[in-house]
Design a protein around this motif. Structure first.
Motif, PDB file in Angstrom:
ATOM      1  N   ARG A  96       0.839  -1.192   0.000  1.00 54.88           N
ATOM      2  CA  ARG A  96       0.000   0.000   0.000  1.00 54.88           C
ATOM      3  C   ARG A  96       0.882   1.252   0.000  1.00 54.88           C
ATOM      4  O   ARG A  96       2.031   1.204   0.467  1.00 54.88           O
ATOM      5  CB  ARG A  96      -0.903   0.006   1.236  1.00 54.88           C
ATOM      6  N   ASP A  99       2.736   2.157   3.140  1.00 52.20           N
ATOM      7  CA  ASP A  99       3.817   1.272   3.583  1.00 52.20           C
ATOM      8  C   ASP A  99       5.179   1.752   3.102  1.00 52.20           C
ATOM      9  O   ASP A  99       6.204   1.489   3.745  1.00 52.20           O
ATOM     10  CB  ASP A  99       3.568  -0.152   3.082  1.00 52.20           C
ATOM     11  N   ALA A 109      -7.280   2.766   6.235  1.00 55.30           N
ATOM     12  CA  ALA A 109      -6.259   1.733   6.356  1.00 55.30           C
ATOM     13  C   ALA A 109      -6.623   0.568   5.446  1.00 55.30           C
ATOM     14  O   ALA A 109      -7.500  -0.237   5.775  1.00 55.30           O
ATOM     15  CB  ALA A 109      -6.134   1.268   7.803  1.00 55.30           C
ATOM     16  N   GLY A 110      -5.991   0.500   4.292  1.00 51.20           N
ATOM     17  CA  GLY A 110      -6.281  -0.579   3.355  1.00 51.20           C
ATOM     18  C   GLY A 110      -5.734  -1.905   3.840  1.00 51.20           C
ATOM     19  O   GLY A 110      -4.718  -1.964   4.534  1.00 51.20           O
ATOM     20  N   GLU A 111      -6.427  -2.969   3.477  1.00 51.99           N
ATOM     21  CA  GLU A 111      -6.000  -4.313   3.859  1.00 51.99           C
ATOM     22  C   GLU A 111      -5.426  -5.032   2.645  1.00 51.99           C
ATOM     23  O   GLU A 111      -5.917  -4.884   1.534  1.00 51.99           O
ATOM     24  CB  GLU A 111      -7.182  -5.103   4.426  1.00 51.99           C
ATOM     25  N   GLY A 112      -4.384  -5.823   2.863  1.00 56.34           N
ATOM     26  CA  GLY A 112      -3.798  -6.586   1.779  1.00 56.34           C
ATOM     27  C   GLY A 112      -2.952  -5.706   0.875  1.00 56.34           C
ATOM     28  O   GLY A 112      -2.540  -4.602   1.233  1.00 56.34           O
ATOM     29  N   TYR A 113      -2.706  -6.219  -0.327  1.00 53.44           N
ATOM     30  CA  TYR A 113      -1.860  -5.506  -1.274  1.00 53.44           C
ATOM     31  C   TYR A 113      -2.668  -4.461  -2.043  1.00 53.44           C
ATOM     32  O   TYR A 113      -3.897  -4.432  -1.992  1.00 53.44           O
ATOM     33  CB  TYR A 113      -1.207  -6.495  -2.235  1.00 53.44           C
ATOM     34  N   SER A 114      -1.947  -3.647  -2.793  1.00 53.18           N
ATOM     35  CA  SER A 114      -2.543  -2.462  -3.393  1.00 53.18           C
ATOM     36  C   SER A 114      -2.998  -2.652  -4.841  1.00 53.18           C
ATOM     37  O   SER A 114      -4.014  -2.096  -5.257  1.00 53.18           O
ATOM     38  CB  SER A 114      -1.534  -1.301  -3.327  1.00 53.18           C
TER      39      SER A 114
END
Length: 221
Positions: A96, A99, A109-114
């Motif tokens: 993300r 990061d 707040a995104g979860e996992g990959y972007s």
């Protein structure tokens, strides 16, 4: 040569990310909350609503079985695009934005990959599928999809190319699989339209060819 090596080589994508995210950072608190709601839930809810509107508008058309099948395909295409995206995200494994750029003003707040954006992929799939059966609503959904893409970058949860990749994936899934989907869904919708319990789904395929009962009595008289 050393001087040339030290020249800045601007990254256009990062420029766009920081510019859009900077717009969000300058918003007052209440506007940030509105932006988060619209980007997370508001536009997806609007897509569902417009898909329902498309069904209401198209279920009485002479070609209702095919048109309604296209509406159903819009929802299925969005789901398929997200399913196809799952292994792509794991393979690319792009972090993300926050990061690698902790100075961003991240609102979600995104979860996992972007890469790629599920929101963008689903919205593009719905837009393309609806455009095939109703250009006006398809164009409206496409406008919402573009707006959502901008908002996702503003929130700091995606890079611009995550959104562009999502648009490409969703549009490709909806367009390339449309022939197979329509060939499968149209007969099913037509069958539902002929049944007593599910006749409300779409106009009967032969309804326009059948004269109304009162018209038959009038001619007989």
């Amino acid at each position: 040569m050393a001087g040339l090596d030290q020249l800045d080589n601007p990254d256009v994508e990062l420029d766009v990310l920081y510019d859009l995210n900077g717009l969000a950072e300058r918003l007052p608190g209440w506007a940030e909350s509105v932006l988060v709601f619209v980007g997370q839930r508001g536009i997806p809810a609007a897509l569902v609503l417009l898909t329902a509107v498309a069904w209401v508008l198209l279920r009485r058309r002479p070609d209702a079985p095919q048109a309604v099948a296209g509406v159903f395909w819009a929802g299925l295409a969005a789901g398929i695009a997200c399913l196809v995206n799952a292994p792509i995200r794991g393979f690319v494994a792009r972090p993300r934005p926050v990061d690698t750029h902790p100075d961003l003003h991240v609102l979600v707040a995104g979860e996992g990959y972007s890469f790629v954006s599920d929101h963008a992929a689903a919205a593009a799939a719905v837009a393309v599928a609806l455009f095939l059966v109703h250009r006006g609503l398809g164009a409206a959904v496409f406008g919402l999809a573009v707006l959502q893409g901008f908002i996702r970058v503003m929130l700091g949860v995606h890079y611009p190319t995550d959104v562009i990749g999502g648009f490409a994936l969703g549009a490709a899934a909806a367009l390339l699989l449309a022939p197979l989907a329509m060939a499968t869904l149209t007969p099913l919708v037509a069958l539902c339209a002929r049944t007593r319990g599910l006749g409300w789904v779409a106009r009967r395929p032969d309804a326009s060819a059948c004269p109304a009962p009162h018209a038959e009595r009038g001619l007989a008289a």
